[in-house]
Design a protein around this motif. Structure first.
Motif, PDB file in Angstrom:
ATOM      1  N   ASP A 131       0.853  -1.183   0.000  1.00  0.00           N
ATOM      2  CA  ASP A 131       0.000   0.000   0.000  1.00  0.00           C
ATOM      3  C   ASP A 131       0.887   1.230   0.000  1.00  0.00           C
ATOM      4  N   LEU A 132       0.291   2.362  -0.349  1.00  0.00           N
ATOM      5  CA  LEU A 132       0.968   3.648  -0.281  1.00  0.00           C
ATOM      6  C   LEU A 132       0.202   4.525   0.688  1.00  0.00           C
ATOM      7  N   HIS A 133       0.903   5.369   1.408  1.00  0.00           N
ATOM      8  CA  HIS A 133       0.240   6.274   2.342  1.00  0.00           C
ATOM      9  C   HIS A 133       0.826   7.662   2.209  1.00  0.00           C
ATOM     10  N   THR A 134       0.025   8.639   2.590  1.00  0.00           N
ATOM     11  CA  THR A 134       0.525  10.007   2.559  1.00  0.00           C
ATOM     12  C   THR A 134       1.364  10.256   3.799  1.00  0.00           C
ATOM     13  N   VAL A 135       2.319  11.121   3.648  1.00  0.00           N
ATOM     14  CA  VAL A 135       3.195  11.479   4.750  1.00  0.00           C
ATOM     15  C   VAL A 135       2.557  12.657   5.470  1.00  0.00           C
ATOM     16  N   PRO A 136       2.499  12.631   6.815  1.00  0.00           N
ATOM     17  CA  PRO A 136       1.909  13.760   7.538  1.00  0.00           C
ATOM     18  C   PRO A 136       2.528  15.077   7.083  1.00  0.00           C
ATOM     19  N   GLY A 137       1.655  16.037   6.828  1.00  0.00           N
ATOM     20  CA  GLY A 137       2.109  17.337   6.381  1.00  0.00           C
ATOM     21  C   GLY A 137       1.937  17.519   4.874  1.00  0.00           C
ATOM     22  N   ASP A 138       1.883  16.399   4.123  1.00  0.00           N
ATOM     23  CA  ASP A 138       1.716  16.499   2.682  1.00  0.00           C
ATOM     24  C   ASP A 138       0.353  17.049   2.305  1.00  0.00           C
ATOM     25  N   GLU A 139      -0.680  16.701   3.087  1.00  0.00           N
ATOM     26  CA  GLU A 139      -2.023  17.179   2.791  1.00  0.00           C
ATOM     27  C   GLU A 139      -2.080  18.700   2.875  1.00  0.00           C
ATOM     28  N   ALA A 140      -1.359  19.255   3.850  1.00  0.00           N
ATOM     29  CA  ALA A 140      -1.358  20.693   4.053  1.00  0.00           C
ATOM     30  C   ALA A 140      -0.658  21.416   2.903  1.00  0.00           C
ATOM     31  N   GLU A 141       0.259  20.729   2.248  1.00  0.00           N
ATOM     32  CA  GLU A 141       0.988  21.327   1.144  1.00  0.00           C
ATOM     33  C   GLU A 141       0.268  21.131  -0.182  1.00  0.00           C
TER      34      GLU A 141
END
Length: 143
Positions: A131-141
């Protein structure tokens, strides 16, 4: 003590099972390592790659003719010789680092742990990116 016949969170059969015994040293030595202990070390090594989360980890004989789908019975000894590590991970969804590069980094860290920490003869490391996951903070960018 109740055991579970399905693989547990450490990939070993049975909730409290150490899994199969893995050969250490030469043929004239009687040194063995529990699969669960090796799997723990391999997952820790995989997680030194930034953003990687390790999951299931199995250790099987390297011999391609050995049944890959059938785990060794808990407490049984794998034959002497190189082994194959199969590890599943989730990787960060990072546009600057392609998934194959991350998988190769995991492979190298697992190999380093096998030789440097455990003294285990590993002939191959199969990395499955489950699976792939987003890294915390990426959503904000806005990634």
């Amino acid at each position: 003590m109740t055991t579970n016949p399905e693989p547990g969170p450490d990939g070993a059969s049975g909730e409290h099972s150490p899994g199969a015994l893995l050969p250490l040293g030469g043929a004239d030595e009687d040194a063995w390592l529990a699969e669960a202990a090796a799997a723990r070390a391999f997952r820790a090594a995989a997680e030194t790659v930034p953003g990687v989360r390790a999951g299931d980890c199995r250790v099987v004989p390297l011999d391609a003719t050995a049944p890959a789908h059938r785990p060794a019975l808990p407490g049984s000894r794998l034959p002497r010789g190189p082994v194959r590590v199969r590890i599943g991970v989730t990787a960060p969804l990072d546009l600057t680092s392609p998934v194959p590069k991350t998988a190769e980094a995991v492979r190298q860290r697992v190999l380093a742990a096998a030789t440097g920490q455990l003294g285990l003869d590993v002939g191959a490391v199969d990395v499955s990116v489950d699976d792939l996951h987003t890294v915390p903070g990426d959503e904000a960018e806005g990634r």
